[in-house]
Design a protein around this motif. Structure first.
Motif, PDB file in Angstrom:
ATOM      1  N   THR A 193       4.317   8.396  -4.951  1.00 54.59           N
ATOM      2  CA  THR A 193       4.398   9.728  -5.576  1.00 54.59           C
ATOM      3  C   THR A 193       3.860  10.823  -4.652  1.00 54.59           C
ATOM      4  O   THR A 193       3.885  11.998  -5.002  1.00 54.59           O
ATOM      5  CB  THR A 193       3.590   9.773  -6.890  1.00 54.59           C
ATOM      6  N   ARG A 194       3.365  10.433  -3.495  1.00 47.75           N
ATOM      7  CA  ARG A 194       2.752  11.405  -2.575  1.00 47.75           C
ATOM      8  C   ARG A 194       3.682  11.701  -1.397  1.00 47.75           C
ATOM      9  O   ARG A 194       4.533  10.895  -1.052  1.00 47.75           O
ATOM     10  CB  ARG A 194       1.419  10.842  -2.039  1.00 47.75           C
ATOM     11  N   ASN A 195       3.490  12.860  -0.782  1.00 47.77           N
ATOM     12  CA  ASN A 195       4.264  13.170   0.433  1.00 47.77           C
ATOM     13  C   ASN A 195       3.385  13.737   1.546  1.00 47.77           C
ATOM     14  O   ASN A 195       3.871  14.369   2.475  1.00 47.77           O
ATOM     15  CB  ASN A 195       5.426  14.139   0.118  1.00 47.77           C
ATOM     16  N   ASP A 196       2.084  13.513   1.436  1.00 49.81           N
ATOM     17  CA  ASP A 196       1.142  13.961   2.479  1.00 49.81           C
ATOM     18  C   ASP A 196       0.896  12.806   3.448  1.00 49.81           C
ATOM     19  O   ASP A 196      -0.058  12.059   3.310  1.00 49.81           O
ATOM     20  CB  ASP A 196      -0.169  14.433   1.849  1.00 49.81           C
ATOM     21  N   GLN A 197       1.789  12.658   4.421  1.00 53.58           N
ATOM     22  CA  GLN A 197       1.765  11.476   5.278  1.00 53.58           C
ATOM     23  C   GLN A 197       0.417  11.275   5.975  1.00 53.58           C
ATOM     24  O   GLN A 197      -0.080  10.155   6.067  1.00 53.58           O
ATOM     25  CB  GLN A 197       2.882  11.546   6.328  1.00 53.58           C
ATOM     26  N   ALA A 198      -0.194  12.365   6.440  1.00 56.53           N
ATOM     27  CA  ALA A 198      -1.494  12.238   7.134  1.00 56.53           C
ATOM     28  C   ALA A 198      -2.548  11.682   6.171  1.00 56.53           C
ATOM     29  O   ALA A 198      -3.365  10.828   6.535  1.00 56.53           O
ATOM     30  CB  ALA A 198      -1.933  13.584   7.693  1.00 56.53           C
ATOM     31  N   GLY A 199      -2.510  12.165   4.923  1.00 54.54           N
ATOM     32  CA  GLY A 199      -3.460  11.678   3.917  1.00 54.54           C
ATOM     33  C   GLY A 199      -3.210  10.225   3.562  1.00 54.54           C
ATOM     34  O   GLY A 199      -4.155   9.447   3.372  1.00 54.54           O
ATOM     35  N   ILE A 200      -1.939   9.855   3.471  1.00 54.88           N
ATOM     36  CA  ILE A 200      -1.578   8.457   3.173  1.00 54.88           C
ATOM     37  C   ILE A 200      -2.088   7.541   4.286  1.00 54.88           C
ATOM     38  O   ILE A 200      -2.703   6.494   4.031  1.00 54.88           O
ATOM     39  CB  ILE A 200      -0.045   8.323   3.012  1.00 54.88           C
ATOM     40  N   ASP A 201      -1.851   7.947   5.532  1.00 53.48           N
ATOM     41  CA  ASP A 201      -2.317   7.149   6.683  1.00 53.48           C
ATOM     42  C   ASP A 201      -3.839   7.007   6.657  1.00 53.48           C
ATOM     43  O   ASP A 201      -4.379   5.926   6.932  1.00 53.48           O
ATOM     44  CB  ASP A 201      -1.871   7.793   7.994  1.00 53.48           C
ATOM     45  N   LEU A 220       0.832  -1.207   0.000  1.00 49.85           N
ATOM     46  CA  LEU A 220       0.000   0.000   0.000  1.00 49.85           C
ATOM     47  C   LEU A 220       0.868   1.259   0.000  1.00 49.85           C
ATOM     48  O   LEU A 220       0.560   2.235  -0.700  1.00 49.85           O
ATOM     49  CB  LEU A 220      -0.949   0.001   1.209  1.00 49.85           C
ATOM     50  N   MET A 221       1.952   1.220   0.753  1.00 48.43           N
ATOM     51  CA  MET A 221       2.867   2.369   0.775  1.00 48.43           C
ATOM     52  C   MET A 221       3.498   2.588  -0.603  1.00 48.43           C
ATOM     53  O   MET A 221       3.710   3.730  -1.024  1.00 48.43           O
ATOM     54  CB  MET A 221       3.953   2.168   1.828  1.00 48.43           C
TER      55      MET A 221
END
Length: 240
Positions: A109-117, A103-104
């Protein structure tokens, strides 16, 4: 500004003397779920691979435009940065990585950790089996679980166009139902989808429009609901 997210014009693919795709046109507009149906060997997967530039050495002619710009010469890994993701036939999960790591990878390509979580939490809620097995290697999952993971991984990139290649292949009826439930939900959220699927009935029930492909050519296109009632489609693909 055109509503076209994907426009394929005059696409031809030949492996040596074998013509797999013979000059097809198709388009997918913003927010649409479009189904590409046809028998095994019709050229559907080849079409998707031609769009994403993932074909082996062969001759490709015609144009593929994504959001109005040609994809010619684009490396397949750049497509994710352009918000185009594909769930390949056979799932293609990273078998020696855990579910969580897969999933990670979908979010690389993203760096919005809160959004990824938050997205990981959302997909764990959608597919509780993945949550239960989050630290398990993806290669140890069943086919259905791998399909869930492949879809969730692709959606982690927040695609504007999602290509799905035979998502129901080899799955149990209950798992097929779950996968299509998610496809419909993702479509309802506004994600544009091109769905290649042998299960014509399920594909057309979920889709807005459909194309029928046979021996490398598009033989029919139209509103999906109308195609479900078309005697030719019923006879050839719905077993009626």
């Amino acid at each position: 500004m055109s509503d076209n997210v994907l426009k394929v014009s005059g696409l031809k693919v030949a492996y040596g003397g074998i013509k797999a795709v013979k000059g097809i046109d198709l388009e997918v507009n913003k927010g649409e779920l479009v189904a590409l149906i046809g028998a095994n060997g019709a050229g559907k997967t080849t079409t998707l691979k031609a769009i994403t530039g993932t074909l082996p050495a062969c001759k490709v002619e015609g144009t593929v435009a994504y959001k109005g710009a040609s994809l010619k010469g684009s490396q397949s890994f750049h497509l994710v940065e352009k918000k185009l993701a594909m769930v390949p036939e056979g799932r293609g999960v990273f078998t020696r990585m855990t579910i969580h790591e897969n999933l990670m990878m979908g979010a690389y390509t993203r760096n919005d950790q809160a959004g990824i979580d938050a997205d990981i939490a959302k997909w764990y809620e959608t597919f509780p089996r993945l949550k239960e097995r989050s630290s398990q290697l993806a290669g140890t999952l069943s086919g259905g679980e791998q399909q869930m993971l492949a879809m969730a991984r692709a959606l982690m990139s927040h695609p504007e166009l999602l290509l799905l290649d035979e998502p129901s292949m080899g799955l149990s009826p209950i798992m097929v139902e779950k996968i299509f439930e998610v496809i419909r939900a993702v479509s309802a959220q506004g994600v544009t989808i091109l769905l290649v699927e042998q299960n014509a009935k399920l594909a057309l029930q979920a889709a807005h429009r459909g194309y029928v492909m046979d021996s490398g050519v598009i033989t029919m296109t139209g509103n999906a609901a109308d195609m479900l009632d078309d005697p030719r489609v019923k006879a050839a693909y719905l077993g009626e």
